[in-house]
Design an enzyme around this catalytic site. Structure first.
Site, PDB file in Angstrom:
ATOM      1  N   HIS A   1       0.841  -1.194   0.000  1.00  7.90           N
ATOM      2  CA  HIS A   1       0.000   0.000   0.000  1.00  7.90           C
ATOM      3  C   HIS A   1       0.880   1.250   0.000  1.00  7.90           C
ATOM      4  O   HIS A   1       1.915   1.293   0.683  1.00  7.90           O
ATOM      5  CB  HIS A   1      -0.930   0.007   1.223  1.00  7.90           C
ATOM      6  CG  HIS A   1      -2.002   1.029   1.101  1.00  7.90           C
ATOM      7  ND1 HIS A   1      -1.778   2.368   1.353  1.00  7.90           N
ATOM      8  CD2 HIS A   1      -3.291   0.933   0.700  1.00  7.90           C
ATOM      9  CE1 HIS A   1      -2.898   3.038   1.124  1.00  7.90           C
ATOM     10  NE2 HIS A   1      -3.836   2.193   0.729  1.00  7.90           N
TER      11      HIS A   1
ATOM     12  N   GLU B   1      -4.000   1.585  -7.449  1.00  7.57           N
ATOM     13  CA  GLU B   1      -4.385   2.663  -6.540  1.00  7.57           C
ATOM     14  C   GLU B   1      -3.539   3.895  -6.842  1.00  7.57           C
ATOM     15  O   GLU B   1      -2.455   4.061  -6.245  1.00  7.57           O
ATOM     16  CB  GLU B   1      -4.131   2.239  -5.101  1.00  7.57           C
ATOM     17  CG  GLU B   1      -4.983   1.092  -4.655  1.00  7.57           C
ATOM     18  CD  GLU B   1      -5.356   1.251  -3.194  1.00  7.57           C
ATOM     19  OE1 GLU B   1      -6.561   1.276  -2.910  1.00  7.57           O
ATOM     20  OE2 GLU B   1      -4.459   1.381  -2.347  1.00  7.57           O
TER      21      GLU B   1
END
Ligand code: PGA
Length: 272
Positions: free
Chosen positions: A96, A170
């Site tokens: 992430h 993302e």
């Protein structure tokens, strides 16, 4: 078409009580429904075991927001795959951008984390995405390609069951910086779809087009009840990784409804 996957990653937003309450309400809302898509909730580590107990036996899977790349050792403050297996975690988010930026996670570490997850039959959700500066410099695809190659090239095909890997696109510029961040907006469905196609083309060069076809590619970054359906309509978007909108049960349920409607509207034949 692949079975959609909707993941709620609750970051560090919820207290133990709120996280448990969220899980209870979610289980109640989906109870008895044959869900034609996959759902996972990834609470913070401290809430994980409690939420896992509530979700057990429901159609909702439990996931972790991170894992350490080593199984044990002198790693203060880390959480190992062994510990996650103890609470039967089914998914783990790796790479992430918040971990890359705040804790210096590198592609090499992401690769090790993905490998340890695969070894233990936990599905890694591998996040990749370009920053605002990289996008403005026209380098989005170059950055994405570099990251995919660095993470996946060393994951040998034998270890590799494509249906057990998820990639999340993302774009960092689309991820909300906080719960009240109203100025950050999602990528348009067109743009997200184009990037997903590109990601799949790189994966097919590394593996094969058959394998790349099976890998689910999720979109993440300012997903909301308002944009979920438009994003899911895009043929290359196989699901959503939801941050801020996964901490309010009514928002998350609306996103699940959007997915459900998409599935029934499209009358798709599900593979799993
Ligand atoms: P957001 O976060 O939905 O709050 O933008 C997405 C993510 O960080 O995965």
């Amino acid at each position: 078409m692949k079975r959609l996957l909707i993941v709620g990653a609750q970051k560090l937003y919820l207290s133990l009580n709120d996280s448990v309450e969220f899980a209870k309400q979610l289980v109640k809302a989906v109870d008895g429904k044959p869900f034609p898509f996959d759902i996972a909730v990834c609470p913070s580590f401290i809430n994980l075991a409690f939420v896992a107990n509530i979700l057990r036996g429901s159609p909702i899977a439990i996931g972790a927001q991170n894992v350490h790349q080593e199984n044990s050792g002198a790693y203060t403050g880390q959480v190992s795959m062994q510990e996650l297996l103890g609470i039967r975690v089914q998914y783990v988010i790796v790479g992430h951008s918040e971990l890359r930026n705040q804790q210096g996670e590198t592609n090499g570490m992401v690769r090790q984390k993905a490998k340890i997850a695969l070894k233990h039959k936990v599905v890694p959700i591998v996040c990749i995405g370009e920053s605002k500066e990289e996008r403005e410099a026209g380098r989005s695809k170059e950055v994405i390609e570099r990251d995919i190659r660095e993470i996946f090239t060393d994951i040998p095909r034998d270890d590799f069951a494509a249906e057990n890997v998820v990639v999340a696109y993302e774009p960092v510029w689309a991820i909300k910086a906080g719960r009240d961040d109203k100025s950050t907006v999602a990528a348009t469905p067109d743009l997200a779809n184009e990037m997903h196609k590109f990601i799949r083309s790189v994966l097919s060069e590394i593996y094969s087009s058959d394998i790349a076809e099976k890998i689910r590619i999720l979109y993440g970054g300012s997903v909301s009840p308002e944009n979920a359906q438009d994003l899911l309509k895009e043929p290359s978007i196989d699901g959503l990784l939801v941050g801020t909108a996964s901490v309010k049960i009514e928002f998350f349920l609306k996103i699940l409804e959007a997915a459900e409607e998409m599935v029934s509207r499209a009358r798709l034949t599900w593979t799993r």
